[in-house]
Enzyme design. Structure first.
Site, PDB file in Angstrom:
ATOM      1  NE  ARG A  66     -47.388  47.765 -51.463  1.00  0.00           N
ATOM      2  CZ  ARG A  66     -47.562  47.205 -52.655  1.00  0.00           C
ATOM      3  NH1 ARG A  66     -46.565  46.552 -53.226  1.00  0.00           N
ATOM      4  NH2 ARG A  66     -48.726  47.299 -53.290  1.00  0.00           N
ATOM      5  CG  ASN A  90     -52.983  45.593 -53.312  1.00  0.00           C
ATOM      6  OD1 ASN A  90     -52.752  44.632 -54.033  1.00  0.00           O
ATOM      7  ND2 ASN A  90     -52.117  46.041 -52.423  1.00  0.00           N
ATOM      8  CG  ASP A 143     -59.520  56.406 -43.545  1.00  0.00           C
ATOM      9  OD1 ASP A 143     -59.045  56.770 -44.647  1.00  0.00           O
ATOM     10  OD2 ASP A 143     -59.100  55.415 -42.924  1.00  0.00           O
ATOM     11  CG  ASP A 147     -57.260  51.083 -48.617  1.00  0.00           C
ATOM     12  OD1 ASP A 147     -57.920  50.096 -48.966  1.00  0.00           O
ATOM     13  OD2 ASP A 147     -56.183  51.403 -49.152  1.00  0.00           O
ATOM     14  N   GLY A 177     -53.149  56.372 -45.613  1.00  0.00           N
ATOM     15  CA  GLY A 177     -53.095  57.264 -46.767  1.00  0.00           C
ATOM     16  C   GLY A 177     -51.699  57.431 -47.359  1.00  0.00           C
ATOM     17  CB  SER A 205     -54.200  51.084 -52.291  1.00  0.00           C
ATOM     18  OG  SER A 205     -54.047  49.685 -52.407  1.00  0.00           O
ATOM     19  CG  ASP A 261     -59.152  57.030 -48.733  1.00  0.00           C
ATOM     20  OD1 ASP A 261     -58.299  56.589 -49.526  1.00  0.00           O
ATOM     21  OD2 ASP A 261     -59.208  56.683 -47.532  1.00  0.00           O
TER      22      ASP A 261
HETATM   23  C1  G6P Z   1     -53.816  53.486 -48.828  1.00  0.00           C
HETATM   24  C2  G6P Z   1     -53.827  53.071 -47.380  1.00  0.00           C
HETATM   25  C3  G6P Z   1     -52.431  52.928 -46.856  1.00  0.00           C
HETATM   26  C4  G6P Z   1     -51.593  52.047 -47.768  1.00  0.00           C
HETATM   27  C5  G6P Z   1     -51.564  52.627 -49.166  1.00  0.00           C
HETATM   28  C6  G6P Z   1     -50.769  51.785 -50.154  1.00  0.00           C
HETATM   29  O1  G6P Z   1     -53.490  54.815 -48.901  1.00  0.00           O
HETATM   30  O2  G6P Z   1     -54.523  54.029 -46.602  1.00  0.00           O
HETATM   31  O3  G6P Z   1     -52.495  52.386 -45.563  1.00  0.00           O
HETATM   32  O4  G6P Z   1     -50.269  51.936 -47.297  1.00  0.00           O
HETATM   33  O5  G6P Z   1     -52.911  52.720 -49.636  1.00  0.00           O
HETATM   34  O6  G6P Z   1     -51.414  50.561 -50.345  1.00  0.00           O
HETATM   35  P1  G6P Z   1     -50.821  49.364 -51.198  1.00  0.00           P
HETATM   36  O7  G6P Z   1     -52.006  48.451 -51.341  1.00  0.00           O
HETATM   37  O8  G6P Z   1     -50.351  49.908 -52.498  1.00  0.00           O
HETATM   38  O9  G6P Z   1     -49.714  48.769 -50.403  1.00  0.00           O
HETATM   39 MG    MG Z   2     -58.013  55.758 -46.163  1.00  0.00          MG
END
Ligand code: G6P
Ligand code: MG
Length: 214
Positions: free
Chosen positions: A51, A120, A172, A13, A48, A118, A11
């Site tokens: 959004r 991002n 995590d 983040d 995890g 994510s 993973d």
């Molecule tokens: C990861 C993080 C989440 C987050 C998700 C979407 O899984 O653990 O906390 O909401 O990514 O991220 P984004 O950057 O697409 O909003």
């Molecule tokens: Mg994570």
């Protein structure tokens, strides 16, 4: 290095870098703006989760309902704040032990995958300067189901050409550990054993990651 695994899927983040903290800060500001209660314990449920899924969980605790258009605007506002927070990241923002773990896995001859929902993720990998250390990064845009669904880890394994049972997953988040386990892989949890109770082993930080332990 003797290991029965053929690939490790990480993973991003909260495992490779502390963007989990930035997600928390951005969601906290958003939750405050809609009068929804928000604290670290509730935030664990968002880790995890993608959004819009996270936004739905927050708004379910807000005092009023929101239209689909309002929800999109709120999600955009959160993402803009998050992007401001990650804009200043550098390779110094790798979590302690993360780079050593990637090197250990590479030196053992295993494949390395990244499974992040994510949108991002590529930006963060580029800011950290580690994109080329992964054999495969699952593009969140191609995934239909967020964690805890196993789709993202299964997709990473398929891209790497490795059977799920030959993969070790590192996470995590409780939702991420569930995704790994339901994919039929062995799960390493990074964090609190009470939260990550489905993991096969929980380590307090990536400094404690050793391939030989699994
Ligand atoms: C990861 C993080 C989440 C987050 C998700 C979407 O899984 O653990 O906390 O909401 O990514 O991220 P984004 O950057 O697409 O909003
Ligand atoms: Mg994570």
């Amino acid at each position: 290095m003797n290991t029965r695994f053929k690939a490790v899927i990480f993973d991003l983040d909260g495992v490779i870098t502390d963007t989990a903290r930035y997600h928390y800060l951005a969601w906290k500001r958003l939750a405050d703006s809609v009068d929804a209660p928000f604290d670290e314990a509730f935030n664990e449920q968002l880790k995890g989760v993608d959004r819009m899924g996270s936004l739905d969980l927050i708004l379910a605790r807000a005092p009023r309902a929101w239209t689909p258009e309002e929800k999109l605007a709120l999600a955009d506002a959160k993402n803009r704040h998050y992007q401001e927070l990650i804009a200043t990241m550098t390779p110094d923002d790798l979590l302690p032990g993360a780079l050593r773990a990637l090197e250990e896995v590479r030196n053992a001859g295993l494949k390395i995958g990244l499974a992040s929902v994510s949108k991002n993720a590529f930006t963060v990998l580029d800011r950290l300067g580690i994109r080329n250390r992964f054999d495969d990064v699952v593009d969140a845009a191609t995934i239909r189901n967020s964690k805890p669904h196993p789709e993202i880890f299964l997709t990473a394994a398929a891209h790497l050409g490795v059977a799920p049972q030959d993969c070790l997953g590192v996470e995590d988040a409780a939702a991420g550990v569930a995704s790994i386990k339901d994919a039929g892989m062995v799960a390493v949890g990074v964090g609190d054993p009470a939260v990550l109770y489905r993991a096969d082993r929980v380590i307090p930080s990536m400094l404690h990651f050793r391939l030989a332990d699994y």
